[in-house]
Design a protein around this motif. Structure first.
Motif, PDB file in Angstrom:
ATOM      1  N   LEU A 274      -0.131  -3.230  -5.828  1.00 48.53           N
ATOM      2  CA  LEU A 274       0.487  -1.958  -5.445  1.00 48.53           C
ATOM      3  C   LEU A 274      -0.567  -0.868  -5.508  1.00 48.53           C
ATOM      4  N   THR A 275      -0.480   0.104  -4.591  1.00 46.83           N
ATOM      5  CA  THR A 275      -1.399   1.233  -4.641  1.00 46.83           C
ATOM      6  C   THR A 275      -0.634   2.549  -4.636  1.00 46.83           C
ATOM      7  N   GLY A 276      -1.335   3.605  -5.009  1.00 50.81           N
ATOM      8  CA  GLY A 276      -0.791   4.955  -4.920  1.00 50.81           C
ATOM      9  C   GLY A 276      -0.946   5.724  -6.224  1.00 50.81           C
ATOM     10  N   ARG A 277      -0.839   7.027  -6.086  1.00 53.69           N
ATOM     11  CA  ARG A 277      -0.973   7.931  -7.233  1.00 53.69           C
ATOM     12  C   ARG A 277       0.300   7.965  -8.067  1.00 53.69           C
ATOM     13  N   ASN A 278       0.148   8.337  -9.325  1.00 53.09           N
ATOM     14  CA  ASN A 278       1.283   8.629 -10.212  1.00 53.09           C
ATOM     15  C   ASN A 278       2.201   7.429 -10.413  1.00 53.09           C
ATOM     16  N   VAL A 279       1.721   6.447 -11.136  1.00 49.72           N
ATOM     17  CA  VAL A 279       2.500   5.242 -11.414  1.00 49.72           C
ATOM     18  C   VAL A 279       3.621   5.576 -12.390  1.00 49.72           C
TER      19      VAL A 279
ATOM     20  N   ASP B  29       0.832  -1.199   0.000  1.00 54.67           N
ATOM     21  CA  ASP B  29       0.000   0.000   0.000  1.00 54.67           C
ATOM     22  C   ASP B  29       0.869   1.251   0.000  1.00 54.67           C
ATOM     23  N   GLU B  30       0.556   2.176  -0.880  1.00 52.18           N
ATOM     24  CA  GLU B  30       1.251   3.466  -1.037  1.00 52.18           C
ATOM     25  C   GLU B  30       2.667   3.336  -1.590  1.00 52.18           C
TER      26      GLU B  30
END
Length: 177
Positions: free
Chosen positions: A139-144, A108-109
Protein backbone atom coordinates in the motif's frame (compact mmCIF):
# COMPACT_ATOMS: atom_id res chain seq x y z
CA UNK A 1 4.88 -18.47 -5.66
CA UNK A 2 5.52 -16.86 -2.30
CA UNK A 3 5.39 -19.05 0.78
CA UNK A 4 4.79 -16.12 3.13
CA UNK A 5 3.25 -12.88 1.94
CA UNK A 6 3.43 -9.73 4.05
CA UNK A 7 1.71 -6.35 4.10
CA UNK A 8 4.04 -3.48 3.23
CA UNK A 9 3.28 0.25 3.45
CA UNK A 10 5.28 3.05 1.81
CA UNK A 11 4.26 6.37 3.33
CA UNK A 12 5.49 9.85 4.25
CA UNK A 13 5.55 13.35 2.80
CA UNK A 14 8.58 12.61 0.65
CA UNK A 15 8.93 11.59 -2.97
CA UNK A 16 9.25 7.94 -3.92
CA UNK A 17 6.33 5.96 -2.49
CA UNK A 18 4.97 4.77 -5.83
CA UNK A 19 8.49 4.40 -7.19
CA UNK A 20 9.42 2.10 -4.29
CA UNK A 21 6.30 0.00 -4.82
CA UNK A 22 7.00 -0.27 -8.57
CA UNK A 23 10.62 -1.20 -7.82
CA UNK A 24 9.47 -3.96 -5.48
CA UNK A 25 7.10 -5.16 -8.21
CA UNK A 26 9.88 -5.20 -10.81
CA UNK A 27 12.05 -7.23 -8.43
CA UNK A 28 9.18 -9.70 -7.93
CA UNK A 29 8.71 -10.10 -11.70
CA UNK A 30 12.42 -10.78 -12.00
CA UNK A 31 11.93 -13.76 -9.70
CA UNK A 32 8.96 -15.15 -11.62
CA UNK A 33 6.15 -13.64 -9.56
CA UNK A 34 3.02 -12.09 -11.05
CA UNK A 35 2.29 -8.49 -10.02
CA UNK A 36 -0.92 -6.46 -10.23
CA UNK A 37 -0.92 -2.75 -9.40
CA UNK A 38 -4.19 -0.91 -8.85
CA UNK A 39 -3.70 2.86 -8.95
CA UNK A 40 -6.22 5.07 -7.17
CA UNK A 41 -6.45 8.87 -7.51
CA UNK A 42 -4.20 8.78 -10.57
CA UNK A 43 -5.99 9.21 -13.85
CA UNK A 44 -3.34 11.04 -15.82
CA UNK A 45 -0.54 9.65 -17.97
CA UNK A 46 2.61 8.71 -16.04
CA UNK A 47 5.97 7.30 -17.08
CA UNK A 48 5.56 4.09 -15.09
CA UNK A 49 2.56 3.14 -17.22
CA UNK A 50 4.74 3.09 -20.33
CA UNK A 51 7.58 1.16 -18.68
CA UNK A 52 5.35 -1.41 -17.02
CA UNK A 53 3.47 -2.07 -20.26
CA UNK A 54 6.71 -3.72 -21.41
CA UNK A 55 6.52 -6.16 -18.48
CA UNK A 56 3.02 -7.43 -19.30
CA UNK A 57 1.61 -9.99 -18.69
CA UNK A 58 3.79 -10.41 -15.58
CA UNK A 59 3.17 -6.87 -14.26
CA UNK A 60 -0.24 -5.37 -14.99
CA UNK A 61 -1.50 -1.91 -14.00
CA UNK A 62 -5.21 -1.27 -13.49
CA UNK A 63 -6.97 2.06 -13.18
CA UNK A 64 -10.70 2.55 -12.71
CA UNK A 65 -10.88 6.34 -12.75
CA UNK A 66 -11.20 8.92 -15.45
CA UNK A 67 -8.68 11.77 -15.55
CA UNK A 68 -9.71 14.41 -13.01
CA UNK A 69 -8.15 17.18 -11.00
CA UNK A 70 -7.00 16.86 -7.40
CA UNK A 71 -9.67 15.71 -4.94
CA UNK A 72 -10.02 19.13 -3.30
CA UNK A 73 -10.77 20.73 -6.70
CA UNK A 74 -13.69 18.39 -7.52
CA UNK A 75 -17.36 19.32 -7.39
CA UNK A 76 -19.71 17.24 -5.23
CA UNK A 77 -20.98 15.42 -8.36
CA UNK A 78 -17.41 14.62 -9.42
CA UNK A 79 -16.66 13.30 -5.91
CA UNK A 80 -19.69 11.00 -6.15
CA UNK A 81 -18.47 9.72 -9.53
CA UNK A 82 -14.99 9.23 -8.09
CA UNK A 83 -16.41 7.27 -5.13
CA UNK A 84 -18.14 4.91 -7.59
CA UNK A 85 -14.87 4.43 -9.49
CA UNK A 86 -13.00 3.74 -6.23
CA UNK A 87 -15.64 1.21 -5.16
CA UNK A 88 -15.28 -0.57 -8.51
CA UNK A 89 -11.49 -0.65 -8.16
CA UNK A 90 -11.64 -1.94 -4.59
CA UNK A 91 -14.11 -4.65 -5.61
CA UNK A 92 -11.58 -5.64 -8.28
CA UNK A 93 -8.92 -5.91 -5.52
CA UNK A 94 -11.22 -8.19 -3.52
CA UNK A 95 -11.74 -10.44 -6.54
CA UNK A 96 -8.01 -10.57 -7.24
CA UNK A 97 -7.36 -11.80 -3.69
CA UNK A 98 -10.27 -14.21 -3.70
CA UNK A 99 -9.17 -15.74 -7.00
CA UNK A 100 -5.44 -15.53 -6.15
CA UNK A 101 -4.73 -13.90 -9.51
CA UNK A 102 -1.31 -12.53 -8.58
CA UNK A 103 1.53 -12.99 -6.11
CA UNK A 104 2.00 -9.29 -5.34
CA UNK A 105 -0.87 -6.78 -5.21
CA UNK A 106 0.17 -3.13 -5.11
CA UNK A 107 -2.58 -0.69 -4.15
CA UNK A 108 -1.20 2.73 -4.98
CA UNK A 109 -2.57 5.77 -3.09
CA UNK A 110 -4.73 3.75 -0.70
CA UNK A 111 -3.94 6.24 2.07
CA UNK A 112 -5.26 9.10 -0.10
CA UNK A 113 -8.45 7.12 -0.66
CA UNK A 114 -8.82 6.65 3.09
CA UNK A 115 -7.96 10.23 4.09
CA UNK A 116 -10.57 11.50 1.60
CA UNK A 117 -13.09 9.05 3.09
CA UNK A 118 -13.67 7.31 -0.24
CA UNK A 119 -13.40 3.94 1.50
CA UNK A 120 -13.92 3.04 5.14
CA UNK A 121 -10.71 2.18 7.00
CA UNK A 122 -12.34 -0.80 8.75
CA UNK A 123 -13.37 -2.20 5.36
CA UNK A 124 -9.75 -2.00 4.20
CA UNK A 125 -8.48 -3.58 7.42
CA UNK A 126 -10.86 -6.52 6.94
CA UNK A 127 -9.67 -6.82 3.33
CA UNK A 128 -6.04 -6.93 4.49
CA UNK A 129 -6.84 -9.52 7.16
CA UNK A 130 -8.49 -11.70 4.48
CA UNK A 131 -5.23 -11.83 2.51
CA UNK A 132 -4.18 -15.35 1.56
CA UNK A 133 -0.94 -16.42 3.27
CA UNK A 134 1.06 -16.48 0.02
CA UNK A 135 0.14 -13.03 -1.40
CA UNK A 136 2.13 -9.85 -0.73
CA UNK A 137 0.18 -6.59 -0.50
CA UNK A 138 1.87 -3.20 -0.87
CA UNK A 139 0.00 0.00 0.00
CA UNK A 140 1.19 3.54 -0.66
CA UNK A 141 0.20 7.04 0.39
CA UNK A 142 0.59 9.66 3.08
CA UNK A 143 -0.88 9.56 6.58
CA UNK A 144 -1.30 5.89 7.43
CA UNK A 145 -4.25 5.35 9.77
CA UNK A 146 -3.36 3.55 13.01
CA UNK A 147 -5.67 0.68 12.05
CA UNK A 148 -3.66 0.05 8.86
CA UNK A 149 -0.35 0.43 10.70
CA UNK A 150 -1.47 -2.20 13.20
CA UNK A 151 -1.99 -4.87 10.51
CA UNK A 152 1.08 -3.94 8.41
CA UNK A 153 4.23 -6.04 8.61
CA UNK A 154 6.52 -3.32 7.25
CA UNK A 155 6.14 0.47 7.11
CA UNK A 156 8.73 2.60 5.33
CA UNK A 157 8.50 6.37 5.60
CA UNK A 158 9.76 8.62 2.82
CA UNK A 159 10.74 11.92 4.44
CA UNK A 160 11.71 15.16 2.75
CA UNK A 161 15.11 16.36 3.89
CA UNK A 162 15.49 18.71 0.94
CA UNK A 163 13.21 19.02 -2.09
CA UNK A 164 13.73 21.00 -5.29
CA UNK A 165 9.99 21.78 -5.47
CA UNK A 166 10.68 24.23 -2.63
CA UNK A 167 13.16 26.00 -4.94
CA UNK A 168 10.50 26.36 -7.65
CA UNK A 169 11.41 23.35 -9.79
CA UNK A 170 8.11 22.04 -11.24
CA UNK A 171 7.15 18.39 -11.69
CA UNK A 172 9.25 16.98 -14.55
CA UNK A 173 8.19 14.46 -17.17
CA UNK A 174 10.06 11.20 -16.64
CA UNK A 175 11.02 12.10 -13.05
CA UNK A 176 7.80 12.98 -11.19
CA UNK A 177 5.32 11.67 -13.75
Amino acid sequence: MLQKGCIQVYTGNGKGKTTAAVGQGVRAVGRGLKVYMVQFLKGNDTGELHSLKRLEPDFKVFRFERPRGFFWTLSEDEKIELKKDIDKGFEFCREVLKNRECDVLIIDEMMGVLSNKLLDVQEVVEFLKSKPENIEIILTGRNVPKEIADVADLITEMKDIKHYFNEGVPARKGIEF
